[in-house]
Design an enzyme around this catalytic site. Structure first.
Site, mmCIF file in Angstrom:
data_model
loop_
_atom_site.group_PDB
_atom_site.id
_atom_site.type_symbol
_atom_site.label_atom_id
_atom_site.label_comp_id
_atom_site.label_asym_id
_atom_site.label_seq_id
_atom_site.Cartn_x
_atom_site.Cartn_y
_atom_site.Cartn_z
ATOM 1 N N GLU A 1 -1.140 3.932 -8.195
ATOM 2 C CA GLU A 1 0.116 3.361 -7.709
ATOM 3 C C GLU A 1 0.789 2.644 -8.879
ATOM 4 O O GLU A 1 0.261 1.666 -9.395
ATOM 5 C CB GLU A 1 -0.198 2.356 -6.588
ATOM 6 C CG GLU A 1 1.021 1.752 -5.961
ATOM 7 C CD GLU A 1 0.673 0.639 -4.970
ATOM 8 O OE1 GLU A 1 -0.173 -0.212 -5.301
ATOM 9 O OE2 GLU A 1 1.250 0.638 -3.886
ATOM 10 N N GLU B 1 -3.647 -4.513 4.373
ATOM 11 C CA GLU B 1 -2.541 -3.560 4.159
ATOM 12 C C GLU B 1 -2.413 -3.405 2.653
ATOM 13 O O GLU B 1 -1.924 -4.307 1.981
ATOM 14 C CB GLU B 1 -1.234 -4.106 4.741
ATOM 15 C CG GLU B 1 -1.204 -4.215 6.245
ATOM 16 C CD GLU B 1 -1.177 -2.871 6.938
ATOM 17 O OE1 GLU B 1 -0.742 -1.885 6.321
ATOM 18 O OE2 GLU B 1 -1.622 -2.803 8.089
ATOM 19 N N LYS C 1 -0.131 -17.963 2.731
ATOM 20 C CA LYS C 1 -0.014 -18.080 1.265
ATOM 21 C C LYS C 1 0.847 -16.935 0.761
ATOM 22 O O LYS C 1 0.395 -15.797 0.686
ATOM 23 C CB LYS C 1 -1.385 -18.009 0.587
ATOM 24 C CG LYS C 1 -1.280 -18.401 -0.885
ATOM 25 C CD LYS C 1 -2.270 -17.683 -1.777
ATOM 26 C CE LYS C 1 -1.754 -16.415 -2.395
ATOM 27 N NZ LYS C 1 -0.606 -16.550 -3.308
ATOM 28 N N CYS D 1 5.432 -0.225 -1.074
ATOM 29 C CA CYS D 1 4.090 0.342 -0.847
ATOM 30 C C CYS D 1 4.182 1.793 -0.377
ATOM 31 O O CYS D 1 3.320 2.605 -0.681
ATOM 32 C CB CYS D 1 3.322 -0.507 0.152
ATOM 33 S SG CYS D 1 4.212 -0.806 1.679
HETATM 34 P P1 NAD Z 1 -1.566 -8.582 -5.244
HETATM 35 O O1 NAD Z 1 -2.781 -7.974 -4.663
HETATM 36 O O2 NAD Z 1 -1.543 -8.903 -6.675
HETATM 37 O O3 NAD Z 1 -1.228 -9.965 -4.494
HETATM 38 C C1 NAD Z 1 -1.045 -10.020 -3.100
HETATM 39 C C2 NAD Z 1 -1.348 -11.431 -2.634
HETATM 40 O O4 NAD Z 1 -2.743 -11.665 -2.808
HETATM 41 C C3 NAD Z 1 -0.632 -12.513 -3.425
HETATM 42 O O5 NAD Z 1 -0.263 -13.559 -2.564
HETATM 43 C C4 NAD Z 1 -1.688 -12.966 -4.409
HETATM 44 O O6 NAD Z 1 -1.514 -14.270 -4.865
HETATM 45 C C5 NAD Z 1 -2.941 -12.861 -3.553
HETATM 46 N N1 NAD Z 1 -4.205 -12.733 -4.281
HETATM 47 C C6 NAD Z 1 -4.424 -12.275 -5.529
HETATM 48 N N2 NAD Z 1 -5.734 -12.327 -5.825
HETATM 49 C C7 NAD Z 1 -6.359 -12.813 -4.721
HETATM 50 C C8 NAD Z 1 -7.720 -13.092 -4.399
HETATM 51 N N3 NAD Z 1 -8.717 -12.900 -5.268
HETATM 52 N N4 NAD Z 1 -8.003 -13.571 -3.166
HETATM 53 C C9 NAD Z 1 -7.022 -13.765 -2.262
HETATM 54 N N5 NAD Z 1 -5.718 -13.544 -2.514
HETATM 55 C C10 NAD Z 1 -5.392 -13.064 -3.736
HETATM 56 O O7 NAD Z 1 -0.361 -7.636 -4.824
HETATM 57 P P2 NAD Z 1 1.155 -7.770 -5.284
HETATM 58 O O8 NAD Z 1 1.226 -7.305 -6.693
HETATM 59 O O9 NAD Z 1 1.692 -9.090 -4.894
HETATM 60 O O10 NAD Z 1 1.859 -6.701 -4.314
HETATM 61 C C11 NAD Z 1 1.912 -5.363 -4.589
HETATM 62 C C12 NAD Z 1 0.868 -4.602 -3.812
HETATM 63 O O11 NAD Z 1 1.032 -4.847 -2.411
HETATM 64 C C13 NAD Z 1 0.993 -3.108 -3.975
HETATM 65 O O12 NAD Z 1 -0.282 -2.542 -4.148
HETATM 66 C C14 NAD Z 1 1.602 -2.663 -2.656
HETATM 67 O O13 NAD Z 1 1.335 -1.318 -2.315
HETATM 68 C C15 NAD Z 1 0.981 -3.610 -1.701
HETATM 69 N N6 NAD Z 1 1.763 -3.680 -0.465
HETATM 70 C C16 NAD Z 1 1.293 -3.039 0.647
HETATM 71 C C17 NAD Z 1 2.033 -3.036 1.818
HETATM 72 C C18 NAD Z 1 1.553 -2.328 3.051
HETATM 73 O O14 NAD Z 1 2.185 -2.476 4.088
HETATM 74 N N7 NAD Z 1 0.472 -1.565 3.008
HETATM 75 C C19 NAD Z 1 3.262 -3.704 1.838
HETATM 76 C C20 NAD Z 1 3.717 -4.341 0.697
HETATM 77 C C21 NAD Z 1 2.955 -4.322 -0.458
#
Ligand code: NAD
Length: 500
Positions: free
Chosen positions: A394, A252, A177, A291
């Site tokens: 962040e 992650e 997803k 990130c």
């Molecule tokens: P997000 O948490 O809003 O969404 C990430 C994914 O989770 C999306 O596909 C979203 O639709 C899904 N999601 C949202 N709510 C959910 C739920 N209740 N259950 C299951 N899935 C759900 O994050 P974002 O805004 O898309 O991305 C930014 C974040 O990702 C930042 O915090 C960044 O640091 C992190 N990130 C971490 C890494 C790493 O390697 N550690 C890499 C890239 C991004």
């Protein structure tokens, strides 16, 4: 496949069962880039059922390591064939520059090749000395089963591939997803997996919102593993939803990453130039939506004035615009929501006493910068301290905060003063000090005199609330496996524990 048939279940491209759709926007001008299927819990259930069938009874379980490695290599070749097309899609979908989009494709290609090599080279199981010539004992690896792969919007293809490649290498089936904000390159990746010969049902894709699609995947009783990359808030929900089913969970999450600069690294003109250049790169590449962004500059007091002045001067000169335009160095933020969040963080920092040295507003529109795009100028905030919201949380925007230190101990305390622990850097001309300092940093990746490089053969992941588990490297493959100990008695005999 029509444009809105972006759900892939059991080898068939389809629309959402409900017929719902979602517009995907180009963040450079807020126009509609594509319309995709808006999947629901019913689409998710169908995808999980397909993955379950393909794992339990399809031909996939009979594939050899060599066959799976060959498939991964074919995917790598196809990624390179479509490099320009994928780079362009990623640039329009995320806002990053076309060059960054191309680099992502190259990095992803390397990840597919790495996991192919890893499974081929590791040989079979690990024979264990059981202390008896009559026993043959071996530890083998088996796939976990059905994997749910949930990814964020900032590096869509890259984050998907860090999960998809090891999941396939280990012999799992999966449902992926992607973020609803940037789903397009994941759709392309699934097409390449099909072209490379992956059997129907092994790779399934549901485009749609975090809730219901991601939430359903996390709780689904037929899912064996959830690998999630995203923010702390969603990651916590995923862990909670997965807990009753005792699924394997890999997370992650975010970071608030320190970039620590000792004055000795700036003693020469070249050293100063390099440290400033890399501090800019650490904080502002992809408009800070990384990130591992080096969003906290922690600098020795004696060089602070000169360093911050030069940093602010260069930040003002960063060429913002649509990522596909020639000469543009940095694209827009991904969404109106991300832009509003950035503006709110800067406003709160100024109220808390930060001093604005560059940026702090939206740039004027230009030929390469439509007025409707989500642009925000690279922002340097001086006079920050560790208690400020902008330093602790962040922001995921183009915001660099500046804190200072007098002693090495103080610098270390600041560098580790975060609930996260994803990445960080130390800059020093004194090798002993740099290594000593790096050794005490509580972060999953630590750079000495550099920022941002990573290697597919080295694990990536975080300490603290930056996550659970690792991607890439041997540990990134181990996440997708179960270990099984096979103990074979070559001379069975009664043990006579019970007399009767
Ligand atoms: P997000 O948490 O809003 O969404 C990430 C994914 O989770 C999306 O596909 C979203 O639709 C899904 N999601 C949202 N709510 C959910 C739920 N209740 N259950 C299951 N899935 C759900 O994050 P974002 O805004 O898309 O991305 C930014 C974040 O990702 C930042 O915090 C960044 O640091 C992190 N990130 C971490 C890494 C790493 O390697 N550690 C890499 C890239 C991004």
């Amino acid at each position: 496949m029509s444009a809105v048939e972006t759900i892939h279940v059991d080898g068939v491209w389809q629309t959402a069962i409900s017929g719902a759709q979602r517009e995907v926007l180009d963040p450079a001008d807020a126009t509609t880039l594509a319309v995709v299927a808006e999947g629901g819990a019913d689409d998710t259930d169908a995808a999980v059922a397909a993955a379950r069938r393909a794992f339990d009874s399809g031909p996939w379980r009979q594939t050899t390591v060599a066959e799976r490695a060959a498939l991964l290599r074919r995917v790598a070749d196809l990624l390179q064939r479509d490099r320009e097309e994928i780079g362009l899609i990623e640039s329009h979908d995320t806002g990053k520059t076309l060059e960054e989009g191309r680099i992502d494709v190259d990095d992803v290609t390397n990840a597919f090749r790495y996991f192919a090599d890893l499974v081929i080279n590791e040989g079979g199981g690990r024979v264990v000395d059981a202390g008896s010539p009559d026993v043959h004992s071996i530890v083998v690896h088996e796939p976990v089963g059905v994997c749910a792969l949930i990814t964020p919007w900032n590096y869509p293809l890259l984050q998907a591939s860090w999960k998809v490649a090891p999941a396939i290498a280990a012999g799992n089936t999966f449902v992926i997803k992607p973020s609803e904000v940037t789903p397009l390159t994941t759709v392309h990746l699934i097409k390449l997996l099909v072209e490379a010969g992956l059997p129907a049902g092994v790779a399934n894709l549901v485009t749609g919102a975090g809730d219901p699609v991601g939430a359903r995947l996390a709780e689904h009783p037929d899912v064996d593993l959830v690998s999630f990359t995203g923010g702390l808030a969603s990651g916590t929900k995923v862990a909670q939803a997965a807990a009753p089913g005792v699924k394997k969970v890999a997370l992650e999450l975010g970071g608030k990453n320190p970039n620590v600069v000792f004055a000795d690294s700036c003693a020469t003109e070249d050293g100063f130039d390099t440290a400033v250049d890399q501090a800019l790169n650490a904080a502002f590449i992809h408009s800070g939506q990384v990130c591992s962004a080096g969003a906290r500059l922690i600098i020795e007091e004696s060089v602070r004035d000169r360093f911050v002045a030069e940093l602010a001067r260069r930040a003002e000169k960063i060429k913002l615009g649509r990522g596909t335009e020639e000469g543009v160095e940095c694209g827009p933020l991904v969404s109106a929501q991300q832009l509003a969040k950035t503006e709110a963080y800067v406003a709160s920092a100024l109220v808390e006493g930060a001093q604005l040295r560059s940026g702090g507003s939206r740039p004027a529109p230009s030929a390469v910068r439509p007025a409707t795009g989500y642009f925000y100028s690279p922002t340097v905030l001086d006079n920050c301290h560790r208690k400020m919201k902008v330093v602790r949380e962040e922001t995921f925007g183009p915001i660099l905060t500046v804190e200072t230190f007098l002693t090495e101990d103080e610098a270390l305390e600041l560098a580790n003063d975060t609930e996260y622990g994803l990445a960080g850097a130390v800059w020093s001309a004194d090798t002993a000090r740099a290594r000593r300092f790096a050794g005490q940093m509580r972060h999953g990746t630590v750079w000495i005199n550099d920022f941002h490089p990573y290697l597919p053969q080295a694990e990536w992941g975080g300490f603290g609330k930056s996550g659970v588990g690792r991607e890439l490297g041997p540990a990134g493959l181990a996440e997708y496996r179960e270990s099984k100990h096979v103990y074979e008695n070559l001379r069975p005999a009664p043990v006579r524990w019970f007399a009767g």
